[in-house]
Design an enzyme around this catalytic site. Structure first.
Site, PDB file in Angstrom:
ATOM      1  N   PRO A  37       0.833  -0.863  -0.667  1.00 36.45           N
ATOM      2  CA  PRO A  37      -0.072   0.014  -0.268  1.00 36.45           C
ATOM      3  C   PRO A  37       1.356   0.983  -0.211  1.00 36.45           C
ATOM      4  CG  PRO A  37      -0.652  -1.419   2.009  1.00 36.45           C
ATOM      5  CD  PRO A  37       1.062  -1.729   0.944  1.00 36.45           C
ATOM      6  N   TYR A  65      -7.815  -3.615  -1.339  1.00 37.82           N
ATOM      7  CA  TYR A  65      -6.162  -4.391  -0.482  1.00 37.82           C
ATOM      8  C   TYR A  65      -6.842  -3.878   1.162  1.00 37.82           C
ATOM      9  CZ  TYR A  65      -4.356  -3.928  -5.052  1.00 37.82           C
ATOM     10  OH  TYR A  65      -3.688  -3.952  -6.077  1.00 37.82           O
ATOM     11  N   LEU A  66      -8.077  -3.291   0.848  1.00 31.17           N
ATOM     12  CA  LEU A  66      -8.405  -3.861   2.525  1.00 31.17           C
ATOM     13  C   LEU A  66      -8.878  -4.817   3.150  1.00 31.17           C
ATOM     14  CD1 LEU A  66      -8.627  -0.751   4.475  1.00 31.17           C
ATOM     15  CD2 LEU A  66     -10.986  -1.047   4.662  1.00 31.17           C
ATOM     16  N   GLN A  67      -9.737  -5.824   2.151  1.00 35.80           N
ATOM     17  CA  GLN A  67     -10.053  -6.458   2.711  1.00 35.80           C
ATOM     18  C   GLN A  67      -9.533  -7.524   3.779  1.00 35.80           C
ATOM     19  OE1 GLN A  67     -10.066  -9.856  -0.213  1.00 35.80           O
ATOM     20  NE2 GLN A  67     -12.428  -8.827  -0.739  1.00 35.80           N
ATOM     21  N   ASP A  68      -7.598  -7.477   3.019  1.00 33.78           N
ATOM     22  CA  ASP A  68      -6.967  -8.545   3.756  1.00 33.78           C
ATOM     23  C   ASP A  68      -6.312  -8.222   5.210  1.00 33.78           C
ATOM     24  OD1 ASP A  68      -4.985  -7.892   1.638  1.00 33.78           O
ATOM     25  OD2 ASP A  68      -3.624  -7.865   2.993  1.00 33.78           O
ATOM     26  N   HIS A  82      -4.820 -13.165  -0.622  1.00 37.95           N
ATOM     27  CA  HIS A  82      -4.124 -12.851   1.159  1.00 37.95           C
ATOM     28  C   HIS A  82      -5.051 -12.996   1.530  1.00 37.95           C
ATOM     29  CE1 HIS A  82      -0.869 -10.512  -1.783  1.00 37.95           C
ATOM     30  NE2 HIS A  82       0.128 -10.809  -0.450  1.00 37.95           N
TER      31      HIS A  82
END
Length: 366
Positions: A131, A294-297, A320
Site C-alpha cells: 500500500p 487491498y483493505l480486505q486482507d 491474501h
C-alpha cells in the site's frame, strides 16, 4: 516450552511476506512460540528479504522476544515472544521496503502493549507491491479505527523506489479490547478525490497529466460526480529521491472508502499511470462490496482479535485474504465463514460476506 512451538508453513497459499507478518504478530500477541519454515519458498528470490527481516526484528523488539535464523535469504525462523511493551521503537528497511508493511505487522501488537507506543518506520512510503502511505492514511486509517482505537501518523519524509529514505512516525495508545465491526451497507458513491504527485526532478506536468487522464477515465463511467484530483509537486525537504504516483479515493454515503493507485515508472507515460489507478478504483466500485481488495486482507487480524462478531462485505476474496484467514484460524482459533452475499442487489455480482467470531483478546496490562 520448546515442544509447544506452533509450526507454520510459509510456502502455502499466498506464500509470501504476508504469512510472516500475520503469524509473527499473532505469535507476539498470544505468547505462542513459533517456527516458520519454507519462507517465501516459491519466490524468485526465496527466503527473507530486507523488508521482511526488519519487520521480524521489529516484532522481536516490541516484545523483547527471541528470534533465531533471521538473516537475508533464510527460509526458516523461530520466534519466542515475551511481554509486549510500549515506548519508542524504530525499524529501518534500509531499502525502499514499505513502511506500510512494517505498520501492518506492528500495529496489532502495540494495541495490546502496557503503555503508548511511538513507531519510527523508515523505508519506502510509496513502494511497489505494497500500500502507498496515502492509502494507509486515506483508506486504512478511518476504517480500521472503527475497531475502537485511534492512531496518529506523521509523514516526516517520503521515500521512493529504489532508494527509500522515507520516514513515518506512528503514535498509538493501547486498548483493553477491540470492538467488532459491521461493514455490510455499501451506500452510494458521494465523492471522488485524490492526489497525483511528483517528487525530485520530475516536472509538475507529469502529475497534471496523470490526474487529467484519471479524471477522463472515471468520467466515462461516473458522469454525475465532480472528481477532484490535485496535482502536487512534493517539496525537497519532504521527499527523498525521485518518484511519481497517484491515488484516487471514492467515498460513499455510509462512510465506505475505496481506492485505486499507481506509481510512475521510467518509460511509462503519465496518462497510462493515471488510467491504471482509475481503472483499479472503478473495478473496486463494481463488485458491490464495502471494502476494496487491498483493505480486505488487512482487516482480518483485527476481526480475529475483536470481541464479538464482525462482518465485512467484499468483492472476490483475494488469496491474501484467504491466507490471513487460514493463519488467524490456525494460531488465534478465531472462526471465520465466507459466503456469497444473499442480498438481491448482489445477486448478479461476485460479492461475499466474511464473518468472524473474534477471540475477544483482552489487554492483560490494562
Amino acid at each position: 516450552m520448546e515442544g509447544q512451538r506452533v509450526e507454520v508453513d510459509g510456502g502455502i497459499m499466498e506464500g509470501g511476506g504476508q504469512i510472516l507478518r500475520v503469524s509473527t504478530a499473532l505469535s507476539c500477541l498470544l505468547g505462542l512460540p513459533l517456527r516458520v519454515q519454507k519462507i517465501r519458498a516459491g519466490r524468485s528470490t526465496p527466503g527473507l528479504r530486507p523488508q521482511h527481516l526488519s519487520g521480524l526484528e521489529m516484532v522481536r523488539d516490541l516484545c523483547d522476544g527471541h528470534l533465531e535464523g533471521a538473516e537475508i535469504g533464510s527460509t526458516e525462523i523461530t520466534f519466542t515472544p515475551e511481554k509486549i511493551r510500549g515506548g519508542v521503537h524504530t525499524a529501518d528497511t534500509k531499502t525502499a521496503g514499505s513502511v506500510c508493511l512494517l505498520m501492518q505487522v506492528s500495529m496489532p501488537c502495540v494495541l495490546f502493549a502496557a503503555s503508548p507506543s511511538e513507531l519510527r518506520l523508515k523505508g519506502g512510503t510509496n513502494a511497489e507491491m505494497a500500500p502507498q502511505i496515502d492509502y494507509t492514511m486515506m483508506v486504512f486509517k478511518p476504517i480500521v479505527e472503527k475497531f475502537g482505537f485511534k492512531f496518529d501518523c506523521d509523514i516526516k519524509m517520503r521515500g521512493y523506489y529504489p532508494k527509500g529514505g522515507g520516514e513515518v512516525i506512528v503514535q498509538m495508545s493501547p486498548v483493553k479490547r477491540l470492538d467488532p465491526i459491521n461493514l455490510t451497507d455499501r451506500g452510494s458513491v458521494t465523492k471522488i478525490y485524490g492526489r497525483a504527485f511528483v517528487a525530485g526532478v520530475l516536472p509538475l506536468k507529469v502529475a497534471k497529466d496523470m490526474a487529467a487522464a484519471a479524471v477522463r477515465c472515471i468520467r466515462k463511467e461516473i458522469r454525475d460526480l465532480y472528481v477532484n484530483i490535485q496535482p502536487l509537486q512534493e517539496s525537497r525537504d519532504q521527499a527523498f529521491g525521485n518518484g511519481s504516483g497517484i491515488i484516487i479515493v471514492a467515498e460513499t454515503s455510509t462512510g465506505c472508502l475505496f481506492a485505486g493507485s499507481s506509481l510512475g515508472k521510467r518509460g511509462v507515460n503519465a496518462d497510462k499511470v493515471g488510467i491504471e489507478a482509475a481503472e483499479m478504483l472503478l473495478a473496486n466500485l463494481r463488485h458491490g462490496g464495502t471494502v476494496d481488495e487491498y483493505l480486505q486482507d488487512q482487516l482480518i487480524i483485527f476481526m480475529a482479535l475483536a470481541n464479538g462478531i464482525s462482518r465485512i462485505k467484499t468483492g472476490p476474496v483475494t488469496l491474501h485474504t484467504q491466507t490471513a484467514i487460514h493463519f488467524a484460524e490456525q494460531l488465534a482459533k478465531a472462526k471465520f465463514t465466507v459466503k456469497k452475499s444473499e442480498e438481491e442487489e448482489d445477486a448478479s455480482k461476485d460479492t461475499y460476506i466474511i464473518e468472524c467470531e473474534g477471540i475477544g483478546m483482552a489487554n492483560p496490562h490494562l
